[in-house]
Structure formats: structure tokens, C-alpha cells
Design an enzyme around this catalytic site. Structure first.
Site, PDB file in Angstrom:
ATOM      1  N   CYS A 234       0.801  -1.216   0.000  1.00  0.00           N
ATOM      2  CA  CYS A 234       0.000   0.000   0.000  1.00  0.00           C
ATOM      3  C   CYS A 234       0.839   1.273   0.000  1.00  0.00           C
ATOM      4  O   CYS A 234       0.482   2.256  -0.654  1.00  0.00           O
ATOM      5  CB  CYS A 234      -0.974   0.016   1.169  1.00  0.00           C
ATOM      6  N   HIS A 276      -1.346   1.271   7.190  1.00  0.00           N
ATOM      7  CA  HIS A 276      -1.946   1.383   5.867  1.00  0.00           C
ATOM      8  C   HIS A 276      -1.707   2.783   5.312  1.00  0.00           C
ATOM      9  O   HIS A 276      -1.522   3.736   6.075  1.00  0.00           O
ATOM     10  CB  HIS A 276      -3.450   1.089   5.931  1.00  0.00           C
ATOM     11  N   ASP A 291      -8.272   5.342  -2.217  1.00  0.00           N
ATOM     12  CA  ASP A 291      -7.366   4.263  -1.820  1.00  0.00           C
ATOM     13  C   ASP A 291      -7.158   3.351  -3.023  1.00  0.00           C
ATOM     14  O   ASP A 291      -7.986   2.483  -3.320  1.00  0.00           O
ATOM     15  CB  ASP A 291      -7.966   3.479  -0.641  1.00  0.00           C
TER      16      ASP A 291
END
Length: 372
Positions: A234, A276, A291
Site C-alpha cells: 500500500c 496502511h 485508496d
């Protein structure tokens, strides 16, 4: 002739300036520093969101792939270069010292329709300039809880993106981030279209690196490495997204925080470093959240295989929905009023994207944790 547009301020004084610019003398250096923020919650960057999108749960203090989040700011230096000696018409606003500097929205130099001055990087390619990202303010805030008004934080007509999306998916450049952005922007006119093209490309060309998650020593989250390898965790998704937006002249931030990802257990608490990473982009005068990791696809239950499975839900998600499984380290980036506490985040029921896309709302109970 071009104009520089500012946000209006009742106390501002406006003056007009005519600049005569000589190309060989026009280079002036501008440094842009943006604080890098990284991966979120205890769960990993991929999650089960109802579309089968899974995410893995790294150890505390690590990102989706178990990497510790880097908090070092990244610095880029580029020079502004004008390509015309015909003169430049600019409108300048002078503000009192005690007021907050306003955001430059448009800037045009010399002849032609260019909205932004070109920048020349080390490879002598022309790029657009991005102002230093401003912090979120009152105009950016959305009411909590979600009122079923919209899944997104701004009006978006997905049908108008069909040609742009199809074009972005066909672009196949892996050797240079700058060249990739340059190709994507050929079909993107507005800032929204630029962000959309970048989003679509990343979601369909960068896969979640499950091998890198298990073998951290082989993992790099640098944008050029992510691009050339075609996979990352991520933090790599968010870092590449941030750099591509910067090249395209879009203000973008890489954010970090907790997420309710793959492996999340109902009612669990979040401690330690965030695990994250995601992004915020500045469009039409306010910040918006997205995202690209969760928008790209899913991993299987054993967290050994990634499958591309595009999820539109995580593009410009309404902040009152985004907070359901994303809790930023800096509460200002919730973009909500009122903001939620970590305890609120831990206690709230977790819904997948299909729940919201069906227009459903929770009636009772209000929290996932019921004390007995």
C-alpha cells in the site's frame, strides 16, 4: 496573456503586473516538500470489502505488507522555465500579514492555452507545477454520519469517464513515471480527469506484492521501482499516486493510519504505528480521499495470491463512508465534522463497499461492541 487566479479575500488588494520574461534567464528554483505519511491500521492494505477484496494483517506498526511506515518528508527540486519573451500578464493579490496565504489555482505564462508554467526536471522533460499542499480546512469537511446523499465526495458522472478509462488502461509505459504521466494526460483536460486517468492506470497495472509482503528484504516502495516492477504494497501504491499527481500539477498527499483490513477482528483495538497508506487529492477547491490499493483487487484467504478486481467505491469516497475502515493518524484528514475518536472507530460496525453501494444504512445497533 494569462491570469493567476486566487481565492477571494475581502481584505485583499488586487494589482496587475506585466512581466517581460527572457527564456534563458527565466529559470528559478522551487522546492516542494510534502510530509510523507504511510500505511494505516492493524489490518493490511487489502481487505474484504464485499467484492472479495482481501487484505492481510501485518504485525503492529507495519503496513499492509508488514513494512514500517516511513515518515521522512520527500523533497523535489525543479526549475520554472518560460518559453516566451512576449510578456506575461498576471493578477496579484496582496494580503495582510496576519491572514492565511491563499492557494494559487491557475497560472499561465506567455502565449498559448497552458494553465500552468512548465517545469523542467533533471531529465529535461517539461512538467507542470504543483503548489505546496495546504492543510484541510472548514470547506473540506463533510457531516457525519453519512446521510445517503452520495457515495462520493463530489459529483462524478462515470459515463463521462468511459473513453478516458479505456484510454488509460491501454497506456503501457514502465520505464519512467514522467513519461507515463505525460502519456496519460494526453486525454485528460480537467484536474478531475487527470486524477481519474492516474487512478485507473494504477488500479489496473500495479498488483499487490504478496511475495514482498512475506519477504520484506526484496521490497521497495519508491515510485520508479513500483512502476518498473509492477507490484507493491500500500505504501508503494500511495507513493506512486502522489508522485504522478505532483507531476500532473495536482495537489496530493500520502496519508497514513489504521485500517480494518484483511484479518481484522470485530471489536479489536488498534495500538502502535499505523499500517496502511492512502491518498488525498485537491479538486475543485476541497480535499477528496481515495485508496488505490483497495481499488485494485483482492488477495485470497491464505494471502498467497493477488487478483485484479477493480473497485470503484474507493475513488473519491465520501469521507463519512471512508471512515468506516480508514482512520488517519491526523484526525484533520478524516475530513469530517465532528471527527471520530479512535474508540468510535474501534466500536463502529464494519460494512463492505457493497453495503453502501446498495444504499443501505445501519439502524440498530449503532456499534459492533455491546457491553453486557
Amino acid at each position: 496573456m494569462g491570469t493567476m487566479d486566487f481565492k477571494t479575500d475581502a481584505s485583499a488588494v488586487t494589482i496587475n503586473v506585466l512581466l517581460i520574461v527572457h527564456p534563458e534567464e527565466a529559470a528559478s528554483k522551487q522546492k516542494g516538500q510534502r510530509a510523507g505519511q504511510t500505511e494505516g491500521g492493524r489490518s493490511s492494505g487489502l481487505h474484504d470489502d464485499g467484492n472479495g477484496n482481501k487484505r492481510s494483517q501485518p504485525p503492529q506498526g507495519r503496513d499492509l505488507n508488514g513494512w514500517r511506515v516511513s515518515r521522512e518528508p520527500c523533497e523535489q527540486t525543479q526549475a520554472i522555465t518560460s518559453h516566451s519573451n512576449e510578456g506575461t500578464q498576471m493578477t496579484v493579490e496582496i494580503h495582510p500579514k496576519d491572514t492565511t496565504p491563499q492557494l494559487f489555482k491557475k497560472l499561465s505564462f506567455g502565449k498559448g492555452p497552458r494553465r500552468l508554467p512548465s517545469l523542467r526536471g533533471q531529465d529535461n522533460k517539461a512538467f507542470q507545477r504543483t503548489e505546496a499542499p495546504r492543510p484541510p480546512g472548514g470547506k473540506d469537511l463533510h457531516a457525519y454520519p453519512w446521510d445517503k446523499s452520495s457515495l462520493k465526495s463530489m459529483p462524478v458522472d462515470l459515463q463521462q469517464f468511459e473513453k478516458l478509462d479505456a484510454y488509460a488502461l491501454k497506456v503501457n509505459i514502465k520505464n519512467s513515471v514522467e513519461e507515463l504521466v505525460k502519456a496519460l494526460l494526453k486525454q485528460a483536460r480537467t484536474d478531475l480527469e487527470k486524477v481519474r486517468a492516474i487512478w485507473m492506470w494504477i488500479c489496473h497495472h500495479i498488483e499487490y506484492d504478496v511475495v514482498g509482503y512475506h519477504n520484506k528484504s526484496q521490497l521497495s516502495s519508491k515510485p520508479i521501482d513500483v512502476l518498473q516492477k509492477g507490484k507493491s504494497i500500500c505504501e508503494g501504491y500511495a507513493g506512486l499516486f502522489e508522485q504522478m499527481c505532483s507531476i500532473a500539477g495536482i495537489q496530493c498527499m500520502k496519508l497514513s493510519g489504521y485500517s480494518k483490513g484483511y484479518g481484522y477482528k470485530m471489536g479489536q483495538t488498534f495500538t502502535g504505528d499505523s499500517d496502511h497508506a492512502w491518498n488525498a487529492v485537491y479538486l475543485d477547491g476541497r480535499w477528496h480521499l481515495l485508496d488505490s490499493t483497495w481499488g485494485s483487487g483482492a488477495v485470497d484467504d491464505s494471502f498467497t495470491k493477488f487478483t485484479f478486481r477493480y473497485n470503484e467505491f474507493y475513488f473519491l469516497t465520501h469521507p463519512a463512508l471512508f471512515i468506516n475502515n480508514h482512520f488517519p493518524d491526523n484526525s484533520n484528514w478524516q475530513l469530517l465534522k465532528p471527527t471520530l475518536t479512535l474508540k468510535d472507530f474501534e466500536n463502529n460496525r464494519l460494512h463492505n463497499s457493497n453495503f453502501y453501494m446498495l444504499g443501505l444504512l445501519t439502524a440498530h445497533p449503532e456499534t459492533a461492541v455491546i457491553q453486557t
